[in-house]
Scaffold this motif. Structure first.
Motif: not given
Length: 303
Positions: A54, A56, A108, A119, A121, A170-171, A174, A181, A183, A293
Motif C-alpha cells: 500500500y 500513499e 516516488i 497507490v 494520491a 509513478l506510471s 507501475l 494508482a 489519483v 494501472h
C-alpha cells in the motif's frame, strides 16, 4: 511555490479545524473505506498477488491510510505500507495514526521495485509547483516597493514539470512491477487556459503572494495532461470521472446507512458528510478520480 510549500508543510500540521484546510478523509471515514474497497477489489481481480504494497503520496495525517487499510485487512489483504512524505511533522503524525510498521520515503523513485503497488494520491498533485505563461512568456514574481507582485497579466496557460515528473515516475513504476494508482484531486478533465493558483489559510482563500510559506498553495490538476503522461510511460488509464458519482457507484450511500443505523445520534452528521463528498455543489464535481494501472492489471471499479 515549491519553496513556500516546502516550508509550509515542514513546519505545521495544516489539516483540520485548527489548521488551514480539510481533505476528504478528514470529513468522513467513508471516503477512505471506499478507497480501500476499490483497491482490494482490483487486487483480487488481478489474482491476489502476494506481497503487494500500500502506497500513499502525500498522506496527510494518515487518516485515509488507516481507513483504507482497515477495509483491506478485513478482506484478507495486509500489505506493507510505504508513505511518500517529506514533512517531519506529518511523518510523526502518520506514524502515530497507523500504529504499525511503515516506511517513509522522500520520493516516488524510492518506492519498492520488487512487488505490486496499490497507490493512492489524494490531493497530492495539486500542491506540486506550477509555471504560468502569458502570450508565450513565463510569468514571474517580482519585488516591488509595495511588496511581491506578478510581472505580467493576461490569458494564462499553466504547466507543471514537477507534476509531469511525478506522474511519469509513478506510471513507470507501475508498469515495471504491476499495480494501480487512484489519483483523486480537484481539477479539470480537459486542458484549458486559466489562472487556478490559489492560497488557503484558516479555511479561507488568501492573497497568493501574501505571507509566503504561511498558506497552502495549490492549483487545479490538468487530468488530460496526467493521462497523457501516464500513457506515454506505457501505463493504462481509466477516467477521469467526477468524485461524487464514483463514490456513489462504489456504495457510499449504503455505507452511510450502516453507520447511521449503528449510531443514530450521528445520522445527521453522517449524511452531511456524504453530501459534502458527493454533491455537485460541494466536492462531487470539482474533484475527479483517475486510475493509472499497469497493462496486465484491471481497471478499478466505477471508472
Amino acid at each position: 511555490m515549491a519553496a513556500c510549500n516546502d516550508y509550509y508543510y515542514a513546519t505545521r500540521d495544516p489539516l483540520g479545524s485548527a489548521g488551514d484546510f480539510t481533505t476528504a478523509p478528514e470529513i468522513s471515514q467513508m471516503f477512505g473505506e471506499v478507497v480501500g474497497a476499490a483497491l482490494t477489489d482490483v487486487w483480487r481481480r488481478a489474482g491476489s498477488p502476494a506481497h503487494a504494497a500500500y502506497v500513499e503520496l502525500g498522506p496527510g495525517r494518515g487518516t485515509l491510510a488507516a481507513d483504507a487499510l482497515r477495509v483491506m485487512r478485513s478482506a484478507g489483504l495486509d500489505p506493507d505500507i510505504f508513505l511518500v512524505e517529506t514533512s517531519p511533522t506529518l511523518r510523526e503524525v502518520q506514524a502515530a495514526a497507523l500504529n504499525g510498521t511503515i516506511t517513509h520515503v522522500d520520493m516516488i523513485d524510492a518506492l519498492p521495485g520488487d512487488r505490486p503497488l496499490l497507490v493512492v494520491a489524494n490531493e497530492f498533485l495539486d500542491a506540486l509547483p506550477i509555471r504560468q505563461h502569458v502570450d508565450g512568456a513565463e510569468r514571474h514574481v517580482t519585488l516591488t516597493p509595495a511588496g511581491l507582485a506578478f510581472d505580467r497579466d493576461g490569458t494564462i496557460l499553466e504547466t507543471s514539470p514537477a507534476r509531469d515528473e511525478a506522474v511519469e515516475a509513478l506510471s513507470e513504476g507501475l508498469v515495471a512491477v504491476g499495480g494501480v494508482a487512484l489519483v483523486i484531486d480537484y481539477g479539470h478533465a480537459r486542458t484549458a487556459p486559466g489562472d487556478t493558483l490559489q492560497a488557503v489559510r484558516e479555511h479561507r482563500f488568501a492573497p497568493v503572494l501574501a505571507d509566503p510559506g504561511e498558506a497552502d498553495l495549490t492549483s487545479h490538476v490538468d487530468f488530460e495532461r496526467v493521462a497523457d503522461i501516464a500513457r506515454e510511460a506505457g501505463a493504462f488509464v481509466a477516467g477521469p470521472v467526477e468524485q461524487g458519482p464514483w463514490l456513489e457507484r462504489l456504495g457510499i450511500q449504503a455505507r452511510a446507512r450502516v453507520l447511521a443505523n449503528a449510531s443514530p445520534e450521528r445520522a445527521g452528521d453522517i449524511e452531511a458528510a456524504r453530501a459534502r463528498l458527493c454533491r455537485p455543489d460541494a466536492m462531487g464535481s470539482l474533484f475527479k478520480v483517475l486510475a493509472i494501472h499497469s497493462p496486465e492489471w484491471p481497471s478499478p471499479a466505477g471508472l
